[in-house]
Design a protein around this motif. Structure first.
Motif, PDB file in Angstrom:
ATOM      1  N   GLU A   1       0.735  -1.368  -0.187  1.00 30.43           N
ATOM      2  CA  GLU A   1       0.014  -0.070   0.257  1.00 30.43           C
ATOM      3  C   GLU A   1       0.716   1.064  -0.020  1.00 30.43           C
ATOM      4  O   GLU A   1       0.578   2.275  -0.508  1.00 30.43           O
ATOM      5  CB  GLU A   1      -0.861   0.122   1.156  1.00 30.43           C
ATOM      6  N   GLN A   2       1.865   1.249   0.659  1.00 26.93           N
ATOM      7  CA  GLN A   2       2.921   2.214   0.549  1.00 26.93           C
ATOM      8  C   GLN A   2       3.561   2.601  -0.907  1.00 26.93           C
ATOM      9  O   GLN A   2       3.598   3.772  -1.243  1.00 26.93           O
ATOM     10  CB  GLN A   2       4.020   2.125   1.660  1.00 26.93           C
ATOM     11  N   ASP A   3       3.714   1.389  -1.405  1.00 30.27           N
ATOM     12  CA  ASP A   3       4.205   1.340  -2.884  1.00 30.27           C
ATOM     13  C   ASP A   3       3.101   2.014  -3.804  1.00 30.27           C
ATOM     14  O   ASP A   3       3.537   2.663  -4.618  1.00 30.27           O
ATOM     15  CB  ASP A   3       4.606   0.081  -3.393  1.00 30.27           C
ATOM     16  N   LEU A   4       1.932   1.675  -3.318  1.00 33.85           N
ATOM     17  CA  LEU A   4       0.737   2.226  -4.400  1.00 33.85           C
ATOM     18  C   LEU A   4       0.752   3.888  -4.198  1.00 33.85           C
ATOM     19  O   LEU A   4       0.531   4.765  -5.172  1.00 33.85           O
ATOM     20  CB  LEU A   4      -0.511   1.625  -3.686  1.00 33.85           C
ATOM     21  N   ILE A   5       0.809   4.164  -2.795  1.00 33.20           N
ATOM     22  CA  ILE A   5       0.864   5.568  -2.559  1.00 33.20           C
ATOM     23  C   ILE A   5       2.043   6.320  -3.215  1.00 33.20           C
ATOM     24  O   ILE A   5       1.714   7.624  -3.874  1.00 33.20           O
ATOM     25  CB  ILE A   5       0.889   5.943  -1.127  1.00 33.20           C
ATOM     26  N   ALA A   6       3.076   6.007  -3.565  1.00 30.82           N
ATOM     27  CA  ALA A   6       4.350   6.392  -3.930  1.00 30.82           C
ATOM     28  C   ALA A   6       4.277   6.425  -5.487  1.00 30.82           C
ATOM     29  O   ALA A   6       4.709   7.275  -6.174  1.00 30.82           O
ATOM     30  CB  ALA A   6       5.767   5.322  -3.748  1.00 30.82           C
ATOM     31  N   ARG A   7       3.536   5.528  -5.763  1.00 28.37           N
ATOM     32  CA  ARG A   7       3.032   5.582  -7.467  1.00 28.37           C
ATOM     33  C   ARG A   7       1.911   6.530  -7.850  1.00 28.37           C
ATOM     34  O   ARG A   7       1.407   6.467  -8.987  1.00 28.37           O
ATOM     35  CB  ARG A   7       2.742   4.118  -7.962  1.00 28.37           C
ATOM     36  N   GLY A   8       1.254   7.363  -6.881  1.00 24.06           N
ATOM     37  CA  GLY A   8       0.018   8.019  -7.025  1.00 24.06           C
ATOM     38  C   GLY A   8      -1.143   7.692  -6.845  1.00 24.06           C
ATOM     39  O   GLY A   8      -2.131   8.346  -7.146  1.00 24.06           O
ATOM     40  N   GLY A   9      -1.225   6.528  -6.307  1.00 18.11           N
ATOM     41  CA  GLY A   9      -2.368   5.801  -5.832  1.00 18.11           C
ATOM     42  C   GLY A   9      -3.052   6.361  -4.653  1.00 18.11           C
ATOM     43  O   GLY A   9      -2.363   7.096  -3.827  1.00 18.11           O
ATOM     44  N   VAL A  10      -4.386   6.017  -4.265  1.00 17.18           N
ATOM     45  CA  VAL A  10      -4.767   6.225  -3.006  1.00 17.18           C
ATOM     46  C   VAL A  10      -5.021   5.064  -2.057  1.00 17.18           C
ATOM     47  O   VAL A  10      -5.292   3.840  -2.326  1.00 17.18           O
ATOM     48  CB  VAL A  10      -6.222   6.987  -3.106  1.00 17.18           C
ATOM     49  N   ALA A  11      -4.339   5.233  -0.982  1.00 22.41           N
ATOM     50  CA  ALA A  11      -4.400   4.444   0.201  1.00 22.41           C
ATOM     51  C   ALA A  11      -4.103   5.182   1.521  1.00 22.41           C
ATOM     52  O   ALA A  11      -3.795   6.075   1.669  1.00 22.41           O
ATOM     53  CB  ALA A  11      -3.278   3.277   0.075  1.00 22.41           C
ATOM     54  N   LEU A  12      -4.683   4.407   2.684  1.00 26.28           N
ATOM     55  CA  LEU A  12      -4.542   5.005   3.962  1.00 26.28           C
ATOM     56  C   LEU A  12      -3.629   4.162   4.754  1.00 26.28           C
ATOM     57  O   LEU A  12      -3.867   2.962   5.259  1.00 26.28           O
ATOM     58  CB  LEU A  12      -6.089   4.886   4.634  1.00 26.28           C
ATOM     59  N   PRO A  13      -2.328   4.666   5.057  1.00 24.01           N
ATOM     60  CA  PRO A  13      -1.385   3.987   5.751  1.00 24.01           C
ATOM     61  C   PRO A  13      -1.689   4.190   7.270  1.00 24.01           C
ATOM     62  O   PRO A  13      -2.769   4.727   7.608  1.00 24.01           O
ATOM     63  CB  PRO A  13      -0.104   5.308   5.755  1.00 24.01           C
ATOM     64  N   PRO A  14      -1.053   3.423   7.993  1.00 23.99           N
ATOM     65  CA  PRO A  14      -1.407   3.310   9.591  1.00 23.99           C
ATOM     66  C   PRO A  14      -1.340   4.855   9.916  1.00 23.99           C
ATOM     67  O   PRO A  14      -0.718   5.486   9.759  1.00 23.99           O
ATOM     68  CB  PRO A  14      -0.056   2.727  10.184  1.00 23.99           C
ATOM     69  N   GLU A  15      -2.491   4.816  10.985  1.00 23.17           N
ATOM     70  CA  GLU A  15      -2.630   6.240  11.579  1.00 23.17           C
ATOM     71  C   GLU A  15      -3.084   5.760  13.224  1.00 23.17           C
ATOM     72  O   GLU A  15      -4.077   5.378  13.396  1.00 23.17           O
ATOM     73  CB  GLU A  15      -3.904   7.027  10.852  1.00 23.17           C
ATOM     74  N   ALA A  16      -2.343   6.453  13.944  1.00 21.95           N
ATOM     75  CA  ALA A  16      -2.366   6.076  15.542  1.00 21.95           C
ATOM     76  C   ALA A  16      -3.173   6.936  16.063  1.00 21.95           C
ATOM     77  O   ALA A  16      -3.817   6.612  17.045  1.00 21.95           O
ATOM     78  CB  ALA A  16      -0.817   6.382  16.123  1.00 21.95           C
ATOM     79  N   ALA A  17      -3.799   8.095  15.377  1.00 24.05           N
ATOM     80  CA  ALA A  17      -4.686   9.118  16.047  1.00 24.05           C
ATOM     81  C   ALA A  17      -6.028   8.463  16.055  1.00 24.05           C
ATOM     82  O   ALA A  17      -6.574   7.908  15.058  1.00 24.05           O
ATOM     83  CB  ALA A  17      -4.737  10.293  15.020  1.00 24.05           C
ATOM     84  N   ASP A  18      -6.753   8.277  17.455  1.00 24.35           N
ATOM     85  CA  ASP A  18      -8.040   7.629  17.392  1.00 24.35           C
ATOM     86  C   ASP A  18      -8.087   6.239  17.349  1.00 24.35           C
ATOM     87  O   ASP A  18      -8.899   5.597  17.180  1.00 24.35           O
ATOM     88  CB  ASP A  18      -9.115   8.417  16.555  1.00 24.35           C
ATOM     89  N   ALA A  19      -6.807   5.671  17.188  1.00 26.94           N
ATOM     90  CA  ALA A  19      -6.904   4.179  17.025  1.00 26.94           C
ATOM     91  C   ALA A  19      -7.277   3.495  18.463  1.00 26.94           C
ATOM     92  O   ALA A  19      -6.956   4.029  19.564  1.00 26.94           O
ATOM     93  CB  ALA A  19      -5.390   3.661  16.689  1.00 26.94           C
ATOM     94  N   VAL A  20      -7.867   2.437  18.188  1.00 26.61           N
ATOM     95  CA  VAL A  20      -8.215   1.545  19.370  1.00 26.61           C
ATOM     96  C   VAL A  20      -7.726   0.261  18.975  1.00 26.61           C
ATOM     97  O   VAL A  20      -8.340  -0.326  17.805  1.00 26.61           O
ATOM     98  CB  VAL A  20      -9.884   1.686  19.794  1.00 26.61           C
ATOM     99  N   PRO A  21      -6.917  -0.519  19.838  1.00 27.27           N
ATOM    100  CA  PRO A  21      -6.182   0.099  20.960  1.00 27.27           C
ATOM    101  C   PRO A  21      -5.390   1.270  20.635  1.00 27.27           C
ATOM    102  O   PRO A  21      -4.847   1.422  19.516  1.00 27.27           O
ATOM    103  CB  PRO A  21      -5.289  -1.357  21.299  1.00 27.27           C
TER     104      PRO A  21
END
Length: 371
Positions: A166-186
């Motif tokens: 998914e990080q490779d997809l973002i680097a190629r101009g695609g759309v993905a959501l990388p890990p995000e700690a804000a509001d994460a549970v746990p």
């Protein structure tokens, strides 16, 4: 056979009960209950955006919705004896609906997000198997409740592989959501910093949004971690096979499911994605295969006349735009009302994928929905 329960407090969001669920995928999230093959588990769930919408909410409030809280899942359930390579069988026995649901058009979200930059909210009353709304008058939507997000934990190896691609997809101009700690549970940083967002479907299931996963369906999922670590949430009262605006008829719900295992079948057959089956219609036949319908089509040519080669995305957008225009002209709906109706009741079907350069996608509107 035993019955296990996970009950939640519907007056508080997931962060207020972190011991009952999670909103990220990670193999280190501890189970809430344990069950044996053949057992049933009853799981109460919150709606997809974690109780941020109520019957008193307005469209204007949608701009403030925190999408980092998507999706609050109940679980995990540890299935005794489940090992990587097994096939987990989930028999969906019941998805019980409350009296309120909603369909939200959130700015920046949805398949036609560039066409619909303004927020819009439909508040539904759910009763006797039907959804009706003063915000979208003139239609009755038949209910077939199902869990939109349903899955098992990824292994550490699968988690790493997904994060890398998914990080490779973002680097190629695609759309993905990388890990995000804000509001994460746990909120544990060791988990939140690398856990996967629940928004896309993946090999572990997740946000598959398959409307046929109603009561009576058997779902088959490859096991990636010991115990499988099954979780579910994001319940829908009804949905079109497109969920184009990004939401269906969203609701809290109670899932009742029975678990079983087919030992090492996923490994033997190289099953790496979700499979499912059922023995009868998930909705009455006239809605499963509409007796009366109107359909629009789209091809792989954008509104500016540019041709794309074998592009289902362009064709699907065109089919939906044509249906929205039809609903405006024929029924007098606003564009936002029409967009919402497409999301909860219109089915997209791939009509053909062989005649280059243009694929054909058709959008089917069941006419028995109208009063």
């Amino acid at each position: 056979m035993a019955v296990h329960e996970i009950r939640i407090d519907h007056s508080v969001p997931l962060a207020g009960e972190p011991d009952k669920g999670h909103n990220r995928w990670h193999p280190d999230i501890p189970p809430v209950v344990r069950c044996a093959p053949g057992d049933e588990v009853v799981m109460e769930t919150r709606d997809a955006i974690d109780l941020q919408i109520s019957p008193d909410s307005t469209s204007a409030e949608l701009a403030a919705v925190n999408l980092n809280r998507v999706h609050p899942l109940t679980g995990p359930v540890y299935v005794e004896g489940a090992e990587p390579g097994d096939l987990l069988v989930i028999e969906i026995l019941e998805v019980a609906a409350p009296q309120f649901g909603f369909t939200a058009q959130i700015p920046g979200f949805g398949f036609l997000r560039d066409d619909f930059p303004e927020p819009f909210l439909v508040r539904w009353q759910l009763a006797d198997g039907w959804a009706t709304s003063d915000d979208l008058p003139g239609v009755r939507i038949p209910g077939a409740p199902f869990m939109g997000t349903i899955g098992v934990a990824p292994s550490r190896e699968l988690l790493g592989r997904i994060a890398e691609r998914e990080q490779d997809l973002i680097a190629r101009g695609g759309v993905a959501l990388p890990p995000e700690a804000a509001d994460a549970v746990p909120a544990d940083p060791a988990i939140a910093g690398e856990a996967l967002r629940t928004v896309p479907p993946r090999e572990n299931g997740g946000n598959v949004d398959i409307k046929q996963l109603a009561a009576g369906t058997r779902l088959f999922m490859p096991v990636w971690t010991p115990g499988a670590l099954f979780s579910a949430g994001d319940a829908h009262f009804a949905q079109g096979d497109c969920e184009t605006c990004g939401t269906a008829i969203e609701m809290s719900a109670t899932l009742r499911a029975r678990f079983d295992l087919r030992k090492q079948l996923a490994a033997e057959r190289d099953i790496r994605d979700v499979q499912f089956e059922r023995d009868d219609y998930s909705v009455p036949p006239e809605y499963a295969a509409p007796r009366r319908f109107f359909a629009t089509t789209g091809i792989s040519v954008d509104p500016d006349g540019r041709n794309y080669s074998e592009d289902l995305t362009v064709a699907a957008r065109n089919a939906l735009r044509n249906m929205i225009s039809h609903l405006e002209a024929e029924y007098g709906y606003t564009r936002q009302q029409a967009y919402a109706l497409c999301s909860v009741a219109v089915d997209l079907k791939v009509s053909e994928v062989v005649d280059v350069p243009n694929f054909v996608v058709s959008a089917f509107l069941p006419l028995d929905l109208f009063d």
